[in-house]
Design a protein around this motif. Structure first.
Motif, PDB file in Angstrom:
ATOM      1  N   MET A 113      39.715 -41.335   3.650  1.00 41.44           N
ATOM      2  CA  MET A 113      38.946 -41.891   2.545  1.00 41.44           C
ATOM      3  C   MET A 113      38.617 -40.775   1.554  1.00 41.44           C
ATOM      4  O   MET A 113      38.108 -39.715   1.936  1.00 41.44           O
ATOM      5  N   PRO A 114      38.923 -40.968   0.256  1.00 42.07           N
ATOM      6  CA  PRO A 114      38.646 -39.917  -0.724  1.00 42.07           C
ATOM      7  C   PRO A 114      37.157 -39.605  -0.803  1.00 42.07           C
ATOM      8  O   PRO A 114      36.305 -40.468  -0.615  1.00 42.07           O
ATOM      9  N   GLN A 115      36.848 -38.330  -1.061  1.00 41.55           N
ATOM     10  CA  GLN A 115      35.454 -37.932  -1.186  1.00 41.55           C
ATOM     11  C   GLN A 115      34.832 -38.582  -2.422  1.00 41.55           C
ATOM     12  O   GLN A 115      35.438 -38.631  -3.487  1.00 41.55           O
ATOM     13  N   TYR A 116      33.622 -39.076  -2.262  1.00 42.99           N
ATOM     14  CA  TYR A 116      32.915 -39.716  -3.373  1.00 42.99           C
ATOM     15  C   TYR A 116      32.370 -38.663  -4.326  1.00 42.99           C
ATOM     16  O   TYR A 116      31.699 -37.706  -3.913  1.00 42.99           O
ATOM     17  N   LEU A 117      32.645 -38.843  -5.607  1.00 44.19           N
ATOM     18  CA  LEU A 117      32.077 -38.008  -6.662  1.00 44.19           C
ATOM     19  C   LEU A 117      31.337 -38.920  -7.627  1.00 44.19           C
ATOM     20  O   LEU A 117      31.921 -39.849  -8.184  1.00 44.19           O
ATOM     21  N   ALA A 118      30.069 -38.669  -7.820  1.00 42.75           N
ATOM     22  CA  ALA A 118      29.257 -39.531  -8.670  1.00 42.75           C
ATOM     23  C   ALA A 118      29.701 -39.452 -10.121  1.00 42.75           C
ATOM     24  O   ALA A 118      30.209 -38.432 -10.596  1.00 42.75           O
ATOM     25  N   ASN A 119      29.503 -40.535 -10.819  1.00 48.34           N
ATOM     26  CA  ASN A 119      29.829 -40.633 -12.237  1.00 48.34           C
ATOM     27  C   ASN A 119      29.046 -39.577 -13.027  1.00 48.34           C
ATOM     28  O   ASN A 119      27.816 -39.565 -13.008  1.00 48.34           O
ATOM     29  N   PRO A 120      29.722 -38.682 -13.740  1.00 48.96           N
ATOM     30  CA  PRO A 120      29.000 -37.634 -14.474  1.00 48.96           C
ATOM     31  C   PRO A 120      28.152 -38.170 -15.622  1.00 48.96           C
ATOM     32  O   PRO A 120      27.254 -37.485 -16.094  1.00 48.96           O
ATOM     33  N   GLN A 121      28.417 -39.410 -16.063  1.00 44.42           N
ATOM     34  CA  GLN A 121      27.613 -40.017 -17.135  1.00 44.42           C
ATOM     35  C   GLN A 121      26.537 -40.963 -16.590  1.00 44.42           C
ATOM     36  O   GLN A 121      26.012 -41.812 -17.313  1.00 44.42           O
ATOM     37  N   ARG A 122      26.158 -40.781 -15.333  1.00 46.70           N
ATOM     38  CA  ARG A 122      25.284 -41.761 -14.696  1.00 46.70           C
ATOM     39  C   ARG A 122      23.891 -41.838 -15.313  1.00 46.70           C
ATOM     40  O   ARG A 122      23.196 -42.851 -15.150  1.00 46.70           O
ATOM     41  N   TYR A 123      23.463 -40.810 -16.003  1.00 49.68           N
ATOM     42  CA  TYR A 123      22.114 -40.837 -16.575  1.00 49.68           C
ATOM     43  C   TYR A 123      22.085 -41.238 -18.045  1.00 49.68           C
ATOM     44  O   TYR A 123      21.019 -41.256 -18.655  1.00 49.68           O
ATOM     45  N   ASP A 124      23.220 -41.576 -18.610  1.00 41.49           N
ATOM     46  CA  ASP A 124      23.284 -41.809 -20.054  1.00 41.49           C
ATOM     47  C   ASP A 124      22.566 -43.079 -20.492  1.00 41.49           C
ATOM     48  O   ASP A 124      21.960 -43.115 -21.574  1.00 41.49           O
ATOM     49  N   ALA A 125      22.651 -44.153 -19.709  1.00 37.65           N
ATOM     50  CA  ALA A 125      22.134 -45.441 -20.158  1.00 37.65           C
ATOM     51  C   ALA A 125      20.808 -45.827 -19.515  1.00 37.65           C
ATOM     52  O   ALA A 125      20.086 -46.670 -20.048  1.00 37.65           O
ATOM     53  N   MET A 126      20.488 -45.235 -18.393  1.00 34.93           N
ATOM     54  CA  MET A 126      19.273 -45.613 -17.662  1.00 34.93           C
ATOM     55  C   MET A 126      18.041 -44.958 -18.270  1.00 34.93           C
ATOM     56  O   MET A 126      18.047 -43.765 -18.568  1.00 34.93           O
ATOM     57  N   GLY A 127      16.969 -45.734 -18.422  1.00 35.65           N
ATOM     58  CA  GLY A 127      15.687 -45.170 -18.823  1.00 35.65           C
ATOM     59  C   GLY A 127      14.848 -44.855 -17.597  1.00 35.65           C
ATOM     60  O   GLY A 127      14.991 -45.478 -16.547  1.00 35.65           O
ATOM     61  N   TYR A 128      13.969 -43.874 -17.727  1.00 40.69           N
ATOM     62  CA  TYR A 128      13.116 -43.451 -16.620  1.00 40.69           C
ATOM     63  C   TYR A 128      11.660 -43.459 -17.083  1.00 40.69           C
ATOM     64  O   TYR A 128      11.350 -43.013 -18.184  1.00 40.69           O
ATOM     65  N   ARG A 129      10.784 -43.930 -16.217  1.00 36.94           N
ATOM     66  CA  ARG A 129       9.388 -44.140 -16.565  1.00 36.94           C
ATOM     67  C   ARG A 129       8.473 -43.409 -15.580  1.00 36.94           C
ATOM     68  O   ARG A 129       8.721 -43.427 -14.373  1.00 36.94           O
ATOM     69  N   HIS A 130       7.419 -42.827 -16.106  1.00 34.86           N
ATOM     70  CA  HIS A 130       6.442 -42.185 -15.238  1.00 34.86           C
ATOM     71  C   HIS A 130       5.747 -43.218 -14.358  1.00 34.86           C
ATOM     72  O   HIS A 130       5.464 -44.338 -14.769  1.00 34.86           O
ATOM     73  N   CYS A 131       5.451 -42.803 -13.133  1.00 36.90           N
ATOM     74  CA  CYS A 131       4.675 -43.615 -12.202  1.00 36.90           C
ATOM     75  C   CYS A 131       3.200 -43.345 -12.469  1.00 36.90           C
ATOM     76  O   CYS A 131       2.648 -42.331 -12.012  1.00 36.90           O
ATOM     77  N   GLY A 132       2.573 -44.192 -13.241  1.00 42.42           N
ATOM     78  CA  GLY A 132       1.177 -43.979 -13.568  1.00 42.42           C
ATOM     79  C   GLY A 132       0.975 -42.632 -14.224  1.00 42.42           C
ATOM     80  O   GLY A 132       1.722 -42.234 -15.126  1.00 42.42           O
ATOM     81  N   ARG A 133      -0.040 -41.913 -13.751  1.00 45.13           N
ATOM     82  CA  ARG A 133      -0.340 -40.595 -14.318  1.00 45.13           C
ATOM     83  C   ARG A 133       0.298 -39.468 -13.520  1.00 45.13           C
ATOM     84  O   ARG A 133      -0.086 -38.304 -13.667  1.00 45.13           O
ATOM     85  N   SER A 134       1.263 -39.783 -12.668  1.00 48.68           N
ATOM     86  CA  SER A 134       1.937 -38.750 -11.886  1.00 48.68           C
ATOM     87  C   SER A 134       3.077 -38.127 -12.688  1.00 48.68           C
ATOM     88  O   SER A 134       3.432 -38.592 -13.768  1.00 48.68           O
ATOM     89  N   GLY A 135       3.677 -37.105 -12.119  1.00 52.26           N
ATOM     90  CA  GLY A 135       4.842 -36.491 -12.744  1.00 52.26           C
ATOM     91  C   GLY A 135       6.147 -37.133 -12.333  1.00 52.26           C
ATOM     92  O   GLY A 135       7.206 -36.804 -12.886  1.00 52.26           O
ATOM     93  N   LEU A 136       6.119 -38.076 -11.366  1.00 54.21           N
ATOM     94  CA  LEU A 136       7.344 -38.691 -10.867  1.00 54.21           C
ATOM     95  C   LEU A 136       7.802 -39.793 -11.811  1.00 54.21           C
ATOM     96  O   LEU A 136       7.011 -40.660 -12.200  1.00 54.21           O
ATOM     97  N   LYS A 137       9.078 -39.771 -12.136  1.00 54.98           N
ATOM     98  CA  LYS A 137       9.680 -40.841 -12.915  1.00 54.98           C
ATOM     99  C   LYS A 137      10.579 -41.688 -12.022  1.00 54.98           C
ATOM    100  O   LYS A 137      11.271 -41.162 -11.142  1.00 54.98           O
ATOM    101  N   LEU A 138      10.561 -42.987 -12.268  1.00 58.55           N
ATOM    102  CA  LEU A 138      11.467 -43.906 -11.589  1.00 58.55           C
ATOM    103  C   LEU A 138      12.425 -44.497 -12.604  1.00 58.55           C
ATOM    104  O   LEU A 138      12.079 -44.666 -13.779  1.00 58.55           O
ATOM    105  N   PRO A 139      13.628 -44.856 -12.157  1.00 60.41           N
ATOM    106  CA  PRO A 139      14.533 -45.569 -13.068  1.00 60.41           C
ATOM    107  C   PRO A 139      13.936 -46.920 -13.417  1.00 60.41           C
ATOM    108  O   PRO A 139      13.224 -47.531 -12.603  1.00 60.41           O
TER     109      PRO A 139
END
Length: 336
Positions: free
Chosen positions: A1-27
């Motif tokens: 089975m070929p090794q999986y390589l993630a799409n290099p443009q995977r972050y281009d279209a997704m927005g990310y939002r802070h979780c409340g007042r924390s520093g963590l962002k979720l898609p």
């Protein structure tokens, strides 16, 4: 089975939002593993869904100790895919799990005691092959255990290195606020609350969402499509034999699909088409319109459903007139 390589443009279209007042962002869109990742399902189906999600910027995978069937097997599926494909990307992933519903027989396999919560988390980590999870939730309140004990167990999950953050799920607003205050006193602020929220179930708008904002916590919505009701699956007024309603999977039952609800969903679908969106896309965007919403949890049985959800993010923001029309259609509140 070929090794999986993630799409290099995977972050281009997704927005990310802070979780409340924390520093963590979720898609904006997260993938839930409640259905279609169990031991009764084909591993390659789950693998394709996880890879498709990650290739399109969905970095958050949400589980619980009882997801399957059988219980625990969804975590085992994720563990297998981590080993085969995603382990190298671990630091790009937010993996959450929960404990609070029945996991094992006997007095230590349910609810919210310290023994149950921490032993369940240890089992979850072993199934996934992880040293820690990013978020560990108490899945539901336990009326038989002091709240202080359950919250102390969550705090210890963080201080012991088993989890980076903690969250709550299915807590009513007053109890959530008490739990958040306890966690803050223990030095482990509560990050997020996971709630049922969709066009047909708006209860959290009354007390919970304002309370979460007051606590500085994020909110992640589960069942944003009402288990498929807010899609094109039931628009014809019939129940497809392979649908959740036909199999009485989860909380959806044939008797829930009333004529009144079918008429309402049909009207919402026409409004979505006027906006050049599918009903599912329209419903996801509607949930995400709320400023306190950190992410929306989708389920999927096919990669195309993941792609459809991601496409919803490209739609323009709702106009005031569109939101007013949705409110007009949904008033008075629909009753089961």
């Amino acid at each position: 089975m070929p090794q999986y390589l993630a799409n290099p443009q995977r972050y281009d279209a997704m927005g990310y939002r802070h979780c409340g007042r924390s520093g963590l962002k979720l898609p904006s869109v997260s993938l839930g593993l409640w259905h279609n990742f169990g031991g009764v399902d084909a591993l390659e189906t789950g693998r394709a869904l996880l890879r498709t999600a990650f290739d399109h910027g969905i970095t958050h995978f949400d589980l619980a100790n009882n997801y399957g069937p059988p219980p625990g097997s969804a975590e085992s599926t994720l563990g297998a895919v981590l080993r085969s494909d995603l382990a190298v990307y671990r630091d790009e992933l937010v993996i959450s799990t929960k404990a609070g519903y029945t996991m094992t027989q006997g007095p230590y396999g349910d609810w919210g005691s310290r023994k149950y919560l921490l032993s369940s988390l240890d089992q979850s980590l072993r199934r996934m092959g992880l040293d820690y999870v990013d978020i560990f939730y108490h899945h539901r309140p336990d009326p038989h255990t002091p709240l202080e004990e359950s919250m102390a167990a969550l705090a210890f999950a963080v201080t012991s290195g088993r989890a980076l953050y903690v969250g709550l799920s299915n807590y009513p607003a007053p109890l959530m606020s008490q739990a958040a205050a306890l966690l803050r006193e223990m030095g482990t602020p509560c990050l997020i609350h996971q709630s049922r929220y969709n066009m047909l179930e708006r209860t959290i708008e009354g007390e919970l969402l304002p309370a979460l904002q007051a606590q500085g916590m994020g909110c992640i919505a589960f069942s944003p499509l009402a288990q498929g009701v807010l899609t094109d699956r039931y628009l014809a007024g019939t129940i497809p034999p392979d649908s959740r309603a036909a199999g009485a999977v989860g909380f959806l039952r044939p008797e829930h699909l009333t004529a009144e609800k079918a008429r309402l969903v049909g009207r919402l679908n026409r409004l979505a088409l006027e906006c050049d969106q599918t009903l599912a896309q329209f419903a996801l965007r509607w949930v995400l319109r709320h400023p306190g919403m950190s992410s929306v949890l989708i389920g999927a049985s096919r990669p195309s459903q993941v792609l459809d959800a991601v496409k919803a993010l490209a739609a323009p923001a709702f106009t005031d007139a569109q939101l007013a029309e949705v409110d007009r259609l949904l008033m008075p509140p629909l009753r089961e």
